[in-house]
Design a protein around this motif. Sequence first.
Motif, PDB file in Angstrom:
ATOM      1  N   THR A 194       0.905  -1.244   0.084  1.00 50.74           N
ATOM      2  CA  THR A 194      -0.050   0.022  -0.004  1.00 50.74           C
ATOM      3  C   THR A 194       0.849   1.237  -0.119  1.00 50.74           C
ATOM      4  O   THR A 194       1.803   1.229   0.552  1.00 50.74           O
ATOM      5  N   ASN A 195       0.434   2.241  -0.592  1.00 49.63           N
ATOM      6  CA  ASN A 195       1.401   3.509  -0.808  1.00 49.63           C
ATOM      7  C   ASN A 195       0.058   4.755  -0.340  1.00 49.63           C
ATOM      8  O   ASN A 195      -1.108   4.543  -0.701  1.00 49.63           O
ATOM      9  N   SER A 196       0.813   5.715  -0.023  1.00 49.19           N
ATOM     10  CA  SER A 196      -0.110   6.879   0.447  1.00 49.19           C
ATOM     11  C   SER A 196      -0.021   7.759  -0.905  1.00 49.19           C
ATOM     12  O   SER A 196       0.964   8.204  -1.520  1.00 49.19           O
ATOM     13  N   ASN A 197      -1.170   8.509  -1.143  1.00 46.44           N
ATOM     14  CA  ASN A 197      -1.411   9.550  -2.228  1.00 46.44           C
ATOM     15  C   ASN A 197      -1.284  11.211  -1.569  1.00 46.44           C
ATOM     16  O   ASN A 197      -1.593  11.867  -2.204  1.00 46.44           O
ATOM     17  N   GLY A 198      -1.045  10.920  -0.227  1.00 50.38           N
ATOM     18  CA  GLY A 198      -1.448  12.266   0.506  1.00 50.38           C
ATOM     19  C   GLY A 198      -2.762  12.915   0.675  1.00 50.38           C
ATOM     20  O   GLY A 198      -2.661  13.998   1.176  1.00 50.38           O
ATOM     21  N   LYS A 199      -3.660  12.071   0.476  1.00 51.03           N
ATOM     22  CA  LYS A 199      -5.173  12.516   0.817  1.00 51.03           C
ATOM     23  C   LYS A 199      -5.803  11.471   1.686  1.00 51.03           C
ATOM     24  O   LYS A 199      -5.368  10.187   1.832  1.00 51.03           O
ATOM     25  N   ASP A 200      -6.781  11.849   2.298  1.00 49.02           N
ATOM     26  CA  ASP A 200      -7.512  11.200   3.100  1.00 49.02           C
ATOM     27  C   ASP A 200      -8.782  10.434   2.363  1.00 49.02           C
ATOM     28  O   ASP A 200      -8.789  10.736   1.031  1.00 49.02           O
ATOM     29  N   LEU A 201      -9.778   9.941   3.121  1.00 50.83           N
ATOM     30  CA  LEU A 201     -10.797   9.223   2.301  1.00 50.83           C
ATOM     31  C   LEU A 201     -12.001  10.156   1.681  1.00 50.83           C
ATOM     32  O   LEU A 201     -12.596   9.887   0.601  1.00 50.83           O
ATOM     33  N   ASN A 202     -11.597  11.405   2.031  1.00 50.51           N
ATOM     34  CA  ASN A 202     -12.558  12.397   1.646  1.00 50.51           C
ATOM     35  C   ASN A 202     -11.913  13.232   0.587  1.00 50.51           C
ATOM     36  O   ASN A 202     -12.195  14.362   0.236  1.00 50.51           O
ATOM     37  N   ASN A 203     -10.846  13.002   0.034  1.00 57.45           N
ATOM     38  CA  ASN A 203     -10.025  13.571  -0.696  1.00 57.45           C
ATOM     39  C   ASN A 203      -9.275  14.836  -0.469  1.00 57.45           C
ATOM     40  O   ASN A 203      -8.920  15.816  -1.299  1.00 57.45           O
ATOM     41  N   ASN A 204      -9.126  15.015   0.724  1.00 57.85           N
ATOM     42  CA  ASN A 204      -8.630  15.955   1.601  1.00 57.85           C
ATOM     43  C   ASN A 204      -7.078  16.022   1.616  1.00 57.85           C
ATOM     44  O   ASN A 204      -6.820  14.833   2.102  1.00 57.85           O
ATOM     45  N   PRO A 205      -6.082  16.903   1.650  1.00 56.48           N
ATOM     46  CA  PRO A 205      -4.766  16.782   1.815  1.00 56.48           C
ATOM     47  C   PRO A 205      -4.579  16.488   3.368  1.00 56.48           C
ATOM     48  O   PRO A 205      -5.237  16.844   4.061  1.00 56.48           O
ATOM     49  N   THR A 206      -3.843  15.521   3.479  1.00 60.90           N
ATOM     50  CA  THR A 206      -3.378  14.900   4.971  1.00 60.90           C
ATOM     51  C   THR A 206      -2.005  14.713   4.988  1.00 60.90           C
ATOM     52  O   THR A 206      -1.220  14.326   4.220  1.00 60.90           O
ATOM     53  N   PHE A 207      -1.257  15.039   6.147  1.00 61.89           N
ATOM     54  CA  PHE A 207       0.244  14.359   6.534  1.00 61.89           C
ATOM     55  C   PHE A 207       0.217  13.039   7.022  1.00 61.89           C
ATOM     56  O   PHE A 207       1.061  12.687   7.022  1.00 61.89           O
ATOM     57  N   GLU A 208      -0.989  12.393   7.417  1.00 65.57           N
ATOM     58  CA  GLU A 208      -1.071  11.143   7.954  1.00 65.57           C
ATOM     59  C   GLU A 208      -0.996  10.023   6.911  1.00 65.57           C
ATOM     60  O   GLU A 208      -1.401  10.155   5.710  1.00 65.57           O
ATOM     61  N   VAL A 209      -0.051   9.255   7.273  1.00 67.51           N
ATOM     62  CA  VAL A 209       0.577   8.021   6.198  1.00 67.51           C
ATOM     63  C   VAL A 209       0.405   6.672   7.202  1.00 67.51           C
ATOM     64  O   VAL A 209       0.744   6.667   8.214  1.00 67.51           O
ATOM     65  N   SER A 210      -0.084   5.535   6.274  1.00 68.98           N
ATOM     66  CA  SER A 210      -0.205   4.199   6.741  1.00 68.98           C
ATOM     67  C   SER A 210       0.135   3.399   5.437  1.00 68.98           C
ATOM     68  O   SER A 210      -0.482   2.798   4.923  1.00 68.98           O
ATOM     69  N   GLU A 211       1.457   3.119   5.418  1.00 68.05           N
ATOM     70  CA  GLU A 211       1.958   2.192   4.334  1.00 68.05           C
ATOM     71  C   GLU A 211       2.435   1.011   4.770  1.00 68.05           C
ATOM     72  O   GLU A 211       3.175   0.816   5.720  1.00 68.05           O
ATOM     73  N   THR A 212       2.481   0.054   3.928  1.00 68.07           N
ATOM     74  CA  THR A 212       2.743  -1.173   4.320  1.00 68.07           C
ATOM     75  C   THR A 212       3.300  -1.909   2.966  1.00 68.07           C
ATOM     76  O   THR A 212       2.708  -1.917   1.984  1.00 68.07           O
ATOM     77  N   LYS A 213       4.507  -2.391   3.201  1.00 70.50           N
ATOM     78  CA  LYS A 213       5.154  -3.072   1.871  1.00 70.50           C
ATOM     79  C   LYS A 213       5.624  -4.571   2.624  1.00 70.50           C
ATOM     80  O   LYS A 213       6.778  -4.440   3.090  1.00 70.50           O
ATOM     81  N   ALA A 214       5.010  -5.572   2.519  1.00 68.86           N
ATOM     82  CA  ALA A 214       5.288  -6.661   3.427  1.00 68.86           C
ATOM     83  C   ALA A 214       5.075  -7.911   2.634  1.00 68.86           C
ATOM     84  O   ALA A 214       4.128  -8.170   1.910  1.00 68.86           O
ATOM     85  N   PHE A 215       5.525  -8.975   3.169  1.00 70.62           N
ATOM     86  CA  PHE A 215       5.532 -10.586   2.869  1.00 70.62           C
ATOM     87  C   PHE A 215       4.825 -11.002   3.878  1.00 70.62           C
ATOM     88  O   PHE A 215       5.266 -10.685   4.866  1.00 70.62           O
ATOM     89  N   LEU A 216       3.937 -11.813   3.966  1.00 71.51           N
ATOM     90  CA  LEU A 216       3.152 -12.263   4.962  1.00 71.51           C
ATOM     91  C   LEU A 216       3.151 -13.738   4.825  1.00 71.51           C
ATOM     92  O   LEU A 216       3.261 -14.535   4.049  1.00 71.51           O
ATOM     93  N   LEU A 217       3.222 -14.302   6.106  1.00 72.98           N
ATOM     94  CA  LEU A 217       3.453 -15.799   6.395  1.00 72.98           C
ATOM     95  C   LEU A 217       3.001 -15.942   7.514  1.00 72.98           C
ATOM     96  O   LEU A 217       3.500 -15.327   8.638  1.00 72.98           O
ATOM     97  N   GLY A 218       2.294 -17.232   7.674  1.00 72.89           N
ATOM     98  CA  GLY A 218       1.458 -17.521   9.044  1.00 72.89           C
ATOM     99  C   GLY A 218       0.548 -18.689   8.607  1.00 72.89           C
ATOM    100  O   GLY A 218       0.555 -19.268   7.676  1.00 72.89           O
ATOM    101  N   GLY A 219      -0.344 -19.023   9.804  1.00 72.40           N
ATOM    102  CA  GLY A 219      -1.169 -20.072   9.634  1.00 72.40           C
ATOM    103  C   GLY A 219      -2.387 -19.497  10.383  1.00 72.40           C
ATOM    104  O   GLY A 219      -2.367 -18.830  11.123  1.00 72.40           O
ATOM    105  N   LYS A 220      -3.532 -20.113   9.928  1.00 70.04           N
ATOM    106  CA  LYS A 220      -4.864 -19.637  10.346  1.00 70.04           C
ATOM    107  C   LYS A 220      -5.858 -20.785  10.405  1.00 70.04           C
ATOM    108  O   LYS A 220      -5.514 -21.817   9.621  1.00 70.04           O
ATOM    109  N   ALA A 221      -6.886 -20.859  11.179  1.00 71.20           N
ATOM    110  CA  ALA A 221      -7.984 -21.756  11.028  1.00 71.20           C
ATOM    111  C   ALA A 221      -9.096 -21.175  10.663  1.00 71.20           C
ATOM    112  O   ALA A 221      -9.535 -20.087  11.070  1.00 71.20           O
TER     113      ALA A 221
END
Length: 187
Positions: free
Chosen positions: A75-102
Motif C-alpha cells: 500500500t502507498n499513500s497519495n497524501g489524501k484522506d478518504l474525503n480527498n482532502n490533503p493529509t500528512f497522515e500515512v499508513s503504508e505497508t510493503k510486506a511479505f505475509l507468512l503464517g497459519g490460520k484456522a
Amino acid sequence: MKNTFTLVLLVLTTMVTQAQITKDKSLNVQLGYGISVPYNSITDVADKGVFAQTELVLKVKSWLELRPYAGLIITNSNGKDLNNNPTFEVSETKAFLLGGKARLRAPIPWVAPYLELGIGTSIGSFKTLTAFDAVDKGGIIYHIPLAFGLELGKNNNVDLGFTYFFQPSVKQFAGAIAVGVTFPLNN
C-alpha cells in the motif's frame, strides 16, 4: 524472540501439513484491493494498494480447515484522506505475509459463511505517521490475521471475503477485500 517465533511457526506449519488428520488438500489463490489504516488518526486515512495470497487448505472436518499461507500486501499513500482532502497522515505497508490460520465454516453448498483467525509474521517495511504515532520500521513483525466472508458455488470453490492483518507493533492494520479460487490437489 523474533527468530524463535519464526522457527516455531515454521515447525508447526510443517507438522500440520505432514499430519494425517486432514481429509482433503487444496490450494486457494486470492487477489484483492489492499488497504492499510493506522490505529490512531485524526483524519479518515486509508492508504490503498494490492493484495495477493496463496493458502494450502487442509480440511480437518467439513466445518474446520487449517490454512498455512504466504502473501504480499503493498500500500502507498497519495497524501489524501478518504474525503480527498490533503493529509500528512500515512499508513503504508510493503510486506511479505507468512503464517497459519484456522477457518470455521458453515458446510452449506452454494453459500457458506466463514470466520478465520490465526497468527503470522510480516516481513517488510511499515510506516505509520499520525498526530499520535510516528513509526517507520523495517524487518520482521508479528501480525494477527482475521478474515470473514463467503465461500460460493456448488463446491464452495470461490471465496469472497475481507481479510485483515492486525500489526500492533507498527500501530496499524492492513487488509483487503479479496476474491479467491480453490483448486483441489491430487494425492
